[in-house]
Design an enzyme around this catalytic site. Structure first.
Site, PDB file in Angstrom:
ATOM      1  N   GLU A 217      48.391  39.410  40.944  1.00  0.00           N
ATOM      2  CA  GLU A 217      48.148  40.672  40.572  1.00  0.00           C
ATOM      3  C   GLU A 217      47.878  40.873  39.022  1.00  0.00           C
ATOM      4  O   GLU A 217      48.236  40.324  38.078  1.00  0.00           O
ATOM      5  CB  GLU A 217      49.653  41.363  40.720  1.00  0.00           C
ATOM      6  CG  GLU A 217      49.825  41.933  42.204  1.00  0.00           C
ATOM      7  CD  GLU A 217      50.852  42.815  42.361  1.00  0.00           C
ATOM      8  OE1 GLU A 217      50.967  43.676  41.140  1.00  0.00           O
ATOM      9  OE2 GLU A 217      51.477  42.992  43.082  1.00  0.00           O
TER      10      GLU A 217
ATOM     11  N   HIS B 121      40.398  45.591  43.040  1.00  0.00           N
ATOM     12  CA  HIS B 121      40.517  44.504  43.934  1.00  0.00           C
ATOM     13  C   HIS B 121      39.564  43.429  44.237  1.00  0.00           C
ATOM     14  O   HIS B 121      38.422  44.042  44.362  1.00  0.00           O
ATOM     15  CB  HIS B 121      41.317  44.871  45.024  1.00  0.00           C
ATOM     16  CG  HIS B 121      42.597  45.155  44.979  1.00  0.00           C
ATOM     17  ND1 HIS B 121      43.810  44.406  45.099  1.00  0.00           N
ATOM     18  CD2 HIS B 121      43.167  46.365  45.037  1.00  0.00           C
ATOM     19  CE1 HIS B 121      44.859  45.326  44.964  1.00  0.00           C
ATOM     20  NE2 HIS B 121      44.403  46.696  44.807  1.00  0.00           N
TER      21      HIS B 121
ATOM     22  N   CYS C 130      50.194  51.859  43.270  1.00  0.00           N
ATOM     23  CA  CYS C 130      51.017  50.557  43.528  1.00  0.00           C
ATOM     24  C   CYS C 130      51.629  51.010  44.822  1.00  0.00           C
ATOM     25  O   CYS C 130      52.550  51.931  45.132  1.00  0.00           O
ATOM     26  CB  CYS C 130      52.167  50.583  42.663  1.00  0.00           C
ATOM     27  SG  CYS C 130      53.465  49.257  43.090  1.00  0.00           S
TER      28      CYS C 130
ATOM     29  N   GLY D 164      47.113  45.403  47.603  1.00  0.00           N
ATOM     30  CA  GLY D 164      46.211  44.351  47.970  1.00  0.00           C
ATOM     31  C   GLY D 164      45.947  44.050  49.427  1.00  0.00           C
ATOM     32  O   GLY D 164      45.162  43.672  49.928  1.00  0.00           O
TER      33      GLY D 164
ATOM     34  N   CYS E 221      51.744  42.570  47.718  1.00  0.00           N
ATOM     35  CA  CYS E 221      50.771  43.648  46.841  1.00  0.00           C
ATOM     36  C   CYS E 221      50.346  44.597  48.094  1.00  0.00           C
ATOM     37  O   CYS E 221      49.696  44.159  48.892  1.00  0.00           O
ATOM     38  CB  CYS E 221      50.096  42.991  46.244  1.00  0.00           C
ATOM     39  SG  CYS E 221      48.797  44.155  45.409  1.00  0.00           S
TER      40      CYS E 221
HETATM   41  N1  LIG Z   1      49.159  44.860  39.791  1.00  0.00           N
HETATM   42  C1  LIG Z   1      48.470  46.183  40.249  1.00  0.00           C
HETATM   43  C2  LIG Z   1      49.603  47.349  40.311  1.00  0.00           C
HETATM   44  C3  LIG Z   1      50.520  47.137  41.480  1.00  0.00           C
HETATM   45  C4  LIG Z   1      50.119  46.734  42.632  1.00  0.00           C
HETATM   46  C5  LIG Z   1      51.112  46.268  43.629  1.00  0.00           C
HETATM   47  N2  LIG Z   1      52.322  46.087  43.292  1.00  0.00           N
HETATM   48  C6  LIG Z   1      50.955  47.141  45.069  1.00  0.00           C
HETATM   49  O1  LIG Z   1      52.131  47.190  45.879  1.00  0.00           O
HETATM   50  O2  LIG Z   1      49.963  47.673  45.351  1.00  0.00           O
HETATM   51  C7  LIG Z   1      47.321  46.644  39.251  1.00  0.00           C
HETATM   52  O3  LIG Z   1      47.408  46.292  37.956  1.00  0.00           O
HETATM   53  O4  LIG Z   1      46.513  47.340  39.854  1.00  0.00           O
END
Ligand SMILES: N[C@H](CCC[C@H](N)C(=O)O)C(=O)O
Length: 291
Positions: free
Chosen positions: A221, A172, A75, A233, A230
């Site tokens: 997400e 991703h 994250c 992301g 994100c």
């Molecule tokens: N939902 C993402 C985890 C959090 C990523 C996001 N909040 C960031 O800032 O990178 C996943 O399941 O891979």
């Protein structure tokens, strides 16, 4: 069980942060879901846990759960908040720390201006490591890289989209759109997240190219739905844009929650992400044994 927490946000991606450096709480997925619940709990996109160093040359362990209760590998916005948290709580006096995650070691660093820069490691492109199943698909070669045509079927329509597929430790799928404000994030996001070609599900990025040094980005997400930003992301979108020949090595990413800056020098090189990290409030909450 009554627990202390800190509420934080990075570009509007919000977190409950737990300090387990003096002992683990032993929370269950249902209890993580409770903490993330915006009506019955604290409310957050992810729950971040700080644990002691797992070994030499590592300062801390960083555990991440989505608001659906599932543990995930990485994250990015959380990593910046992690750095601010360990400094503000006096868990370190260092300006930069090495942090072990499920997907490897990352290095957040406090900046002079209060923003935080994170070495997020190198992106991963091997489809089997994303993981993504390309069986039967022919990669579309655009510029120096490839995208994949995904069929999204809904009761209302059949859509074929072209996505770039990669991992920042977490999976991703990034597509280029003309205008993020009108992009079908709410309808296509869940279909991409749960597409059968992503056995671990996937984060779905919608990227609008503003210039070679600026994009607008929305991300639906995995395990959390659309967030205001994100971090991984943003890394995945910029890396995709650079490999598709659309972006320069340093890009400002405008998200709905704020601006991130991403820098990448090319395949095999780490991605650097810079952005805000804010402590919103601290509190205590009674977490039911069986929420
Ligand atoms: N939902 C993402 C985890 C959090 C990523 C996001 N909040 C960031 O800032 O990178 C996943 O399941 O891979």
């Amino acid at each position: 069980m009554r627990i202390r927490f800190t509420k934080m946000q990075g570009a509007g991606n919000d977190f409950v942060v737990l300090d387990e450096t003096r002992g683990t709480l032993g929370l269950t997925p249902a209890q993580y879901r409770f903490l993330g619940n915006r009506h019955f709990g604290v409310g957050a996109d992810q729950i971040l846990t700080v644990r002691p160093s797992p070994g030499p040359d590592i300062d801390f362990q960083y555990v991440i759960h989505n608001s659906d209760g599932g543990e995930v590998e990485q994250c990015g916005n959380g990593a910046r908040c992690f750095m601010r948290f360990v400094r503000e709580r006096g868990l370190t006096t260092k300006d930069a720390v090495r942090v072990q995650t499920l997907s490897g070691v990352i290095e957040p660093r406090m900046g002079e201006d209060g923003r935080v820069t994170v070495d997020m490691g190198a992106p991963i492109f091997e489809t089997e490591k994303v993981p993504f199943d390309p069986a039967g698909l022919t990669p579309q070669h655009e510029g120096a890289w490839q995208t994949w045509h995904l069929a999204l079927s809904t009761h209302a329509e059949e859509a074929i989209i072209a996505v770039a597929v990669l991992s920042m430790g977490n999976p991703h799928a990034v597509q280029v759109v003309g205008n993020v404000d009108t992009a079908p994030v709410a309808t296509q996001g869940p279909l991409i997240e749960h597409h059968p070609r992503f056995p671990q599900r996937v984060n779905a990025g919608f990227m609008q190219i503003v210039s070679r040094s600026q994009i607008r980005l929305r991300v639906f997400e995995r395990g959390a739905g659309e967030t205001l930003a994100c971090g991984t992301g943003a890394c995945a979108a910029v890396v995709s844009g650079i490999r598709l020949g659309l972006l320069d090595p340093r890009v400002d990413v405008e998200t709905r929650g704020g601006r991130l800056t991403i820098e990448w020098a090319g395949v095999g090189q780490p991605v650097f992400m810079t952005g805000p990290a804010v402590t919103v409030f601290e509190g205590d909450i009674e977490v039911p044994e069986q929420p």
